[in-house]
Scaffold this motif. Structure first.
Motif, PDB file in Angstrom:
ATOM      1  N   GLY A 172      27.877  33.322  47.358  1.00  0.00           N
ATOM      2  CA  GLY A 172      26.609  33.458  46.644  1.00  0.00           C
ATOM      3  C   GLY A 172      26.759  33.665  45.149  1.00  0.00           C
ATOM      4  N   ARG A 173      27.929  33.371  44.623  1.00  0.00           N
ATOM      5  CA  ARG A 173      28.196  33.623  43.215  1.00  0.00           C
ATOM      6  C   ARG A 173      28.674  32.330  42.548  1.00  0.00           C
ATOM      7  N   ASN A 174      28.056  31.993  41.415  1.00  0.00           N
ATOM      8  CA  ASN A 174      28.511  30.845  40.621  1.00  0.00           C
ATOM      9  C   ASN A 174      29.541  31.305  39.604  1.00  0.00           C
ATOM     10  N   THR A 175      30.607  30.549  39.478  1.00  0.00           N
ATOM     11  CA  THR A 175      31.565  30.786  38.402  1.00  0.00           C
ATOM     12  C   THR A 175      31.789  29.473  37.665  1.00  0.00           C
ATOM     13  N   LEU A 176      31.507  29.474  36.384  1.00  0.00           N
ATOM     14  CA  LEU A 176      31.756  28.300  35.540  1.00  0.00           C
ATOM     15  C   LEU A 176      32.792  28.687  34.498  1.00  0.00           C
ATOM     16  N   ALA A 177      33.859  27.909  34.415  1.00  0.00           N
ATOM     17  CA  ALA A 177      34.904  28.178  33.421  1.00  0.00           C
ATOM     18  C   ALA A 177      35.093  26.947  32.550  1.00  0.00           C
ATOM     19  N   PHE A 178      35.393  27.168  31.301  1.00  0.00           N
ATOM     20  CA  PHE A 178      35.703  26.060  30.395  1.00  0.00           C
ATOM     21  C   PHE A 178      36.470  26.590  29.195  1.00  0.00           C
ATOM     22  N   ASP A 183      27.328  34.241  37.703  1.00  0.00           N
ATOM     23  CA  ASP A 183      25.970  34.687  38.012  1.00  0.00           C
ATOM     24  C   ASP A 183      25.769  34.642  39.520  1.00  0.00           C
ATOM     25  N   GLU A 184      24.685  35.229  39.979  1.00  0.00           N
ATOM     26  CA  GLU A 184      24.400  35.269  41.414  1.00  0.00           C
ATOM     27  C   GLU A 184      23.127  34.500  41.734  1.00  0.00           C
ATOM     28  N   GLY A 185      22.862  33.462  40.942  1.00  0.00           N
ATOM     29  CA  GLY A 185      21.649  32.676  41.110  1.00  0.00           C
ATOM     30  C   GLY A 185      21.842  31.474  42.021  1.00  0.00           C
ATOM     31  N   HIS A 186      20.921  30.520  41.883  1.00  0.00           N
ATOM     32  CA  HIS A 186      20.986  29.305  42.711  1.00  0.00           C
ATOM     33  C   HIS A 186      22.258  28.518  42.368  1.00  0.00           C
ATOM     34  N   PRO A 187      22.816  27.821  43.369  1.00  0.00           N
ATOM     35  CA  PRO A 187      23.993  26.993  43.064  1.00  0.00           C
ATOM     36  C   PRO A 187      23.604  25.747  42.268  1.00  0.00           C
ATOM     37  N   ALA A 205      20.074  28.388  37.300  1.00  0.00           N
ATOM     38  CA  ALA A 205      20.601  29.322  38.307  1.00  0.00           C
ATOM     39  C   ALA A 205      19.579  30.420  38.608  1.00  0.00           C
ATOM     40  N   TYR A 206      18.986  30.965  37.560  1.00  0.00           N
ATOM     41  CA  TYR A 206      18.021  32.046  37.753  1.00  0.00           C
ATOM     42  C   TYR A 206      16.579  31.568  37.594  1.00  0.00           C
ATOM     43  N   HIS A 207      16.332  30.304  37.906  1.00  0.00           N
ATOM     44  CA  HIS A 207      14.960  29.790  37.866  1.00  0.00           C
ATOM     45  C   HIS A 207      14.094  30.578  38.854  1.00  0.00           C
ATOM     46  N   GLY A 208      13.026  31.166  38.365  1.00  0.00           N
ATOM     47  CA  GLY A 208      12.154  31.942  39.230  1.00  0.00           C
ATOM     48  C   GLY A 208      12.669  33.335  39.544  1.00  0.00           C
TER      49      GLY A 208
END
Lengths: 117, 168
Positions: free
Chosen positions: B151-157, B103-107, B77-80
């Motif tokens: 523009g925001r990733n949300t991962l839940a588990f 996070d607000e990184g790449h999808p 997500a935050y590559h670079g």
């Protein structure tokens, strides 16, 4: 990451310093193994006893180490902590590596004798 | 509530424990993504969970799952991107812990959770050096959900236990 190595003509026992073989340590670990690869001993036993946590990046670094040492040096593992052993089992990499429950004693003795003599 | 400054740079780690008030344990961590941040976050989270009476094996599973999920944020997500903001929330339920990572990184490249992992390479006969992360995540956690909104990733588990989880 610093690796401590003891070796004679046939075997090298390598013990990492630090208790986490994780994403932050993986590249340094592989570089340190690469530096030891020039010794060209037939076997390297990686003493994992200090490592209490390993993630998939750490596992990838151990696999990468095995690949870069082959075919000159065969990488074996010893003394996995429960959390580290679990990662090897869940990924089935316990089928790929020779894993010793402890660092073989006769090898320790042989190395100590070698160092004293 | 207690706040811990884990890192003089940017990484503020806030541990909230509201269990005394409404029997709801919630732990919230805000940090700036980086190579060494994940290690520090894991230590803080495991410290924050130390009152739940979890076994060594359960704690090892939680630490490993979180490491994989947070490393994915840092590496993909935050590559670079330096110091992208990550928020982690952990909540306790009777038989499981739920985790939400934002996070607000790449999808995610395919817009969803990766379907392929190291087992695909494994069956082809090569020895994989990567791809174990999602294999471990899927093995140790369940009920994954991923959303990309504004523009925001949300991962839940969730990580389930075969008994009630409570304060010790």
């Amino acid at each position: 990451m610093i690796l401590h190595a003891k070796f004679d003509a046939d075997i090298m026992i390598v013990t990492p310093e630090g208790d986490r073989l994780d994403a932050a340590a993986a590249v340094q670990f592989k570089d340190a193994i690469r530096a030891l690869a020039g010794q060209a001993t037939p076997r390297m036993i990686l003493d994992m006893s200090p490592v209490k946590f390993m993630d998939s990046s750490g596992l990838g670094a151990v696999i990468g180490a095995m690949k870069l040492l082959a075919p000159t040096t065969r990488l074996e593992l010893a003394a996995l902590s429960p959390a580290v052993e679990k990662v090897f089992k869940l990924t089935q990499m316990d089928r790929v590596f020779t894993i010793h429950p402890t660092v073989p004693v006769w090898q320790q003795e042989a190395l100590d004798a070698c160092r004293v003599g | 509530m207690r706040a811990v400054w884990a890192d003089a740079n940017l990484s503020e780690i806030t541990v909230q424990d509201r269990s005394a008030r409404d029997d709801r344990f919630e732990l919230r961590v805000l940090y700036a993504s980086g190579r060494f941040a994940v290690r520090q976050v894991l230590l803080s989270v495991m410290d924050g969970l130390s009152g739940l009476g979890l076994s060594d094996s359960e704690k090892a599973n939680i630490e490993l799952v979180l490491a994989e999920a947070l490393n994915n944020v840092a590496e993909h997500a935050y590559h670079g991107v330096t110091a992208g903001l990550v928020e982690l929330r952990v909540r306790r339920f009777p038989n499981h812990l739920s985790f939400v990572i934002m996070d607000e990184g790449h999808p995610m490249p395919t817009g969803e959770i990766p379907r392929h992992d190291a087992t695909d390479t494994w069956t082809r006969g090569d020895l994989p050096e990567g791809g174990f992360g999602w294999l471990l995540l899927r093995t140790l956690a369940r009920n994954f959900a991923y959303r990309r909104v504004n523009g925001r990733n949300t991962l839940a588990f969730e990580i389930h236990f075969d008994r009630r989880v409570r304060d010790s």
